[in-house]
Design a protein around this motif. Structure first.
Motif, short mmCIF file in Angstrom:
data_model
loop_
_atom_site.label_atom_id
_atom_site.label_comp_id
_atom_site.label_asym_id
_atom_site.label_seq_id
_atom_site.Cartn_x
_atom_site.Cartn_y
_atom_site.Cartn_z
N ARG A 1 0.87 -1.17 0.00
CA ARG A 1 0.00 0.00 0.00
C ARG A 1 0.91 1.23 0.00
N VAL A 2 0.61 2.17 -0.86
CA VAL A 2 1.50 3.30 -1.11
C VAL A 2 0.78 4.62 -0.85
N ARG A 3 1.51 5.53 -0.22
CA ARG A 3 1.05 6.93 -0.08
C ARG A 3 1.84 7.78 -1.05
N ARG A 4 1.14 8.54 -1.87
CA ARG A 4 1.86 9.44 -2.78
C ARG A 4 1.98 10.82 -2.12
N SER A 5 3.11 11.46 -2.38
CA SER A 5 3.41 12.68 -1.63
C SER A 5 2.65 13.90 -2.14
N SER A 6 2.11 13.82 -3.36
CA SER A 6 1.45 15.01 -3.91
C SER A 6 0.18 15.39 -3.15
N ASP A 7 -0.56 14.39 -2.70
CA ASP A 7 -1.79 14.69 -1.96
C ASP A 7 -2.02 13.74 -0.78
N ASN A 8 -1.05 12.86 -0.53
CA ASN A 8 -1.09 11.91 0.60
C ASN A 8 -2.20 10.87 0.50
N VAL A 9 -2.78 10.71 -0.68
CA VAL A 9 -3.76 9.65 -0.90
C VAL A 9 -3.03 8.31 -0.92
N GLU A 10 -3.70 7.27 -0.43
CA GLU A 10 -3.12 5.92 -0.40
C GLU A 10 -3.84 4.98 -1.36
N GLN A 11 -3.10 4.00 -1.85
CA GLN A 11 -3.70 3.01 -2.74
C GLN A 11 -2.94 1.69 -2.65
N ASP A 12 -3.68 0.58 -2.72
CA ASP A 12 -3.04 -0.74 -2.80
C ASP A 12 -2.52 -0.97 -4.21
N GLY B 1 4.74 11.51 -11.48
CA GLY B 1 5.48 12.74 -11.23
C GLY B 1 5.76 13.06 -9.78
N THR B 2 5.43 12.15 -8.89
CA THR B 2 5.62 12.46 -7.48
C THR B 2 6.34 11.30 -6.78
N ASN B 3 6.43 11.37 -5.46
CA ASN B 3 7.08 10.32 -4.68
C ASN B 3 6.06 9.36 -4.09
N GLY B 4 6.47 8.11 -3.90
CA GLY B 4 5.59 7.13 -3.30
C GLY B 4 6.26 6.45 -2.12
N PHE B 5 5.52 6.31 -1.04
CA PHE B 5 6.06 5.75 0.20
C PHE B 5 5.20 4.56 0.65
N ILE B 6 5.87 3.57 1.23
CA ILE B 6 5.18 2.35 1.65
C ILE B 6 4.48 2.59 3.00
N THR B 7 3.19 2.38 3.02
CA THR B 7 2.48 2.37 4.31
C THR B 7 2.31 0.94 4.80
N THR B 8 2.21 0.00 3.86
CA THR B 8 2.00 -1.40 4.23
C THR B 8 2.73 -2.31 3.26
N TRP B 9 3.52 -3.22 3.80
CA TRP B 9 4.10 -4.31 2.99
C TRP B 9 3.32 -5.55 3.42
N TYR B 10 2.49 -6.04 2.51
CA TYR B 10 1.55 -7.09 2.87
C TYR B 10 2.25 -8.44 3.03
N ASP B 11 1.80 -9.16 4.02
CA ASP B 11 2.33 -10.49 4.32
C ASP B 11 1.66 -11.51 3.41
N GLN B 12 2.45 -12.19 2.60
CA GLN B 12 1.92 -13.19 1.67
C GLN B 12 1.90 -14.60 2.27
N SER B 13 2.29 -14.73 3.52
CA SER B 13 2.37 -16.07 4.11
C SER B 13 1.00 -16.66 4.43
N GLY B 14 0.00 -15.80 4.53
CA GLY B 14 -1.31 -16.24 4.96
C GLY B 14 -1.54 -16.02 6.44
N ASN B 15 -0.53 -15.47 7.13
CA ASN B 15 -0.65 -15.25 8.57
C ASN B 15 -1.03 -13.82 8.94
#
Lengths: 81, 272
Positions: free
Chosen positions: B44-55, B75-89
């Motif tokens: 899940r990423v937050r973009r710096s231009s308006d701080n909206v998040e998207q998976d 045209g902007t920066n993207g930051f990780i809010t969530t690195w999803y766990d693929q293990s199923g846990n």
């Protein structure tokens, strides 16, 4: 001991107020369901005497919190020893 | 609709992803799909231009959908809010503070510092991602991590508990596995080498191996694991300046599969 560039507060409420001011400036959170709930967070220097609270400097904080200062924070020795 | 006559069927192999072959991972974060049955987002990423998040999900080939990522972060920066766990846990690694979120897009371009593949940049100042705490897991446990150091001060990559971490001690160049005691890889840290970091927490027969070196075996202590923090050690104390693309942890002794898992990872990332 670590040298920190940032903002120092003698009471936790002062640090909370600073965090809220930055959140308001940047409009965080955009929606209540966002993961991002704060623009910046504060830390406690609880090994220093007296203890204090601080926010680590980031360029984005200057418009709200002003010019940072340098100060020392005592950190525990574990793996870092 | 079924086709008759000439057949041009394309068969997609769907049984060969890392966690389908080497099952029962406790946590698994990556910029590639690790399990066929995993249908959730990668990040899940937050973009710096308006701080909206998207998976952001994976594409049909199991790679991070960089088209969706660059479209979202145009045209902007993207930051990780969530690195999803693929293990199923469901041990997703999150960061709720914007200033502490690691970066994946810079001025509209996806960071690709490990052989041109997407990677996440931790700034070594205050960036980390953390799971919630979980029931303490005693040894043995096994760690695989894909990373590349940035800068010249080498610190910490992963914290699993107060007595469980991997990274470099005291800003030096010795690359260690620490579970209350320390064992060091024969490879010292530098900022030009892509690395597959392997560690086994197993008391007096713990192991560390970087880039498929012969494992160094020794007493690294008996520390357990109760939380995953990526990019720092000691909560919010010691931060690593690093690129990172994958982390898989097994709460078991998976040393017998070290070569197989390493080969799978290396085939994708081309590390060594």
């Amino acid at each position: 001991m670590a040298s920190i560039n940032g903002y120092i507060y003698q009471a936790e409420q002062e640090a909370i107020n600073a965090r809220e001011a930055v959140d308001a400036y940047y409009g965080i959170p955009v929606t209540p369901d966002d993961v991002t709930q704060n623009w910046v967070d504060y830390q406690i220097a609880n090994l220093n005497t007296p203890q204090f609270w601080y926010i680590v400097f980031d360029e984005s904080l200057t418009p709200v919190l002003g010019t940072p200062t340098e100060f020392e924070v005592i950190q525990p020795n574990r793996f870092d020893n | 609709m079924p086709l008759t006559g000439y057949s041009n069927t394309v068969t997609v192999t769907t049984s060969g992803l890392l966690l389908d072959i080497y099952t029962n991972a406790a946590v698994a974060y990556s910029v590639r799909q690790l399990r066929v049955s995993y249908t959730g987002p990668a990040i899940r990423v937050r973009r710096s231009s308006d701080n909206v998040e998207q998976d952001i999900y994976f594409d049909v080939n199991g790679n991070l959908n960089t088209s969706a990522l660059t479209s979202f972060c145009s045209g902007t920066n993207g930051f990780i809010t969530t690195w999803y766990d693929q293990s199923g846990n469901a041990r997703n690694a999150t960061q709720t503070t914007a200033a502490n979120q690691p970066q994946i897009v810079s001025s509209g371009s996806v960071l690709n510092n490990i052989n041109g593949l997407p990677t996440i940049q931790f700034d070594g100042i205050n960036d980390n991602l953390a799971s919630s705490s979980f029931t303490s897991q005693s040894q043995p446990y096994t760690i695989f991590m894909v990373q590349k150091w940035i800068g010249s001060t080498y610190r910490y990559l992963l914290d699993l508990a107060l007595d469980s971490a991997i990274g470099c001690v005291n800003g030096g160049v010795l690359q260690a596995a620490y579970f209350g005691g320390t064992i060091n890889s024969s490879l010292t840290a530098n900022n030009t080498r892509n690395q597959l970091y392997y560690a086994l927490a197993n008391s007096t027969t713990s192991q560390i191996s970087i880039n498929n070196e012969t494992p160094v075996i020794g007493n690294a202590g008996t520390g357990a694991a109760n939380k995953v923090t990526i990019g720092s050690y000691g909560g919010n104390l010691f931060f690593g300046n690093t690129f990172m693309s994958e982390l898989v942890v097994y709460f078991s002794n998976n040393s017998s599969n070290r070569t197989g898992i390493s080969t799978n990872i290396n085939t994708y990332y081309g590390i060594y």
